[in-house]
Design a protein around this motif. Structure first.
Motif: not given
Length: 286
Positions: A209-231
């Motif tokens: 997640l990025i706050d576009k005004k401050t350019n600060k970013y945060y980890v939302n979550e890791p997906n260990t079995i991502p949809g479509s294997l993130a191909f």
């Protein structure tokens, strides 16, 4: 997790039961304590609180006060679900109870996070194991709601009759994300840091997640079995789907070999002479 039994590698001539896995059982990693682990490693995460459904029934006022302390708006979510099911964006205090009750319908553990305003959602995929990792280009995910919803992920391209959704592969996205080169590099490095900190393996997608005004970013979550294997992310890096699968298989073979070199048992005489009575030396005596 996909399981390939008795896979014989043409490169290694290893014939064993090989598991192509992502280091964990669940697609959605248990929010806590992994979020605490990421925070302890210096990985940026949003302020949050969590509680069980039974806690909410017994101490509703205290929980609502802790949420107010975080500050609105917030995101209420079931702790262990994925695909944005049961998640509600809450702008003010009057809507919080309904959001919590919605999340309780899906899980016993509830997480409430400080919402990132001026939001840009981006994702990066990591492929590898604890020894080596590679990271994909970053995608900017386009949603119609305050947060990327189930509808955005799975229904956005299924409105045309006869057209089925392909999940995250059919979500509207821009690759590469419209962020600076420095922010791109920082997020890619953080994605690898998350991968290593949580001891993940195979292919994962790390959501940010990025706050576009401050350019600060945060980890939302890791997906260990991502949809479509993130191909769709690896394709942008020049890696075809079959080659991604091959890398996952080769990584699993290496992981299997590494595991078999470790000591998996420990001999001890601690139970010698023990006849089954807890706390009684030598067992019960007649």
């Amino acid at each position: 997790m996909a399981v390939i039994n008795f896979f014989e590698s043409s490169l290694t001539d290893v014939k064993e039961t090989i598991e192509v896995e992502n280091g964990t059982i669940h697609d959605s990693i248990m929010f806590n304590p992994n979020t605490k682990l990421m925070a302890s490693a210096g990985i940026p995460v949003v302020d949050y609180t969590w509680f069980y459904d039974c806690d909410y029934l017994e101490n509703q006022d205290d929980i609502l006060k802790s949420i107010k302390k975080i500050g609105y708006p917030v995101v209420v979510k079931p702790a262990t679900l994925g695909s944005s099911v049961g998640i509600t964006f809450v702008k003010n205090e009057k809507d919080i109870k309904n959001a919590i009750e919605e999340a309780i319908n899906y899980d016993t553990k509830i997480v409430v996070e400080k919402a990132v305003e001026n939001l840009i959602e981006v994702n990066a995929s990591v492929l590898g194991n604890y020894e080596s990792q590679k990271v994909s280009p970053i995608e900017e995910v386009m949603g119609e709601d305050e947060i990327l919803s189930y509808s955005d992920k799975y229904l956005s391209n299924s409105k045309t009759k006869g057209t089925g959704s392909k999940g995250m592969a059919s979500t509207s996205r821009i690759i590469p994300a419209r962020i600076s080169d420095k922010l791109t590099k920082d997020i890619q490095n953080t994605a690898i840091q998350v991968f290593k900190t949580l001891n993940l393996g195979g292919v994962c997608r790390i959501d940010f997640l990025i706050d576009k005004k401050t350019n600060k970013y945060y980890v939302n979550e890791p997906n260990t079995i991502p949809g479509s294997l993130a191909f769709y992310l690896w394709k942008e890096a020049g890696l075809e789907y079959k080659d991604e699968l091959n890398e996952m298989i080769q990584n699993s073979i290496r992981e299997y070999k590494n595991r078999t070199r470790k000591t998996m048992s420990f001999e001890t005489n601690i139970l010698d002479g023990f006849s089954g009575s807890k706390g009684t030396k030598g067992g019960l005596k007649n």
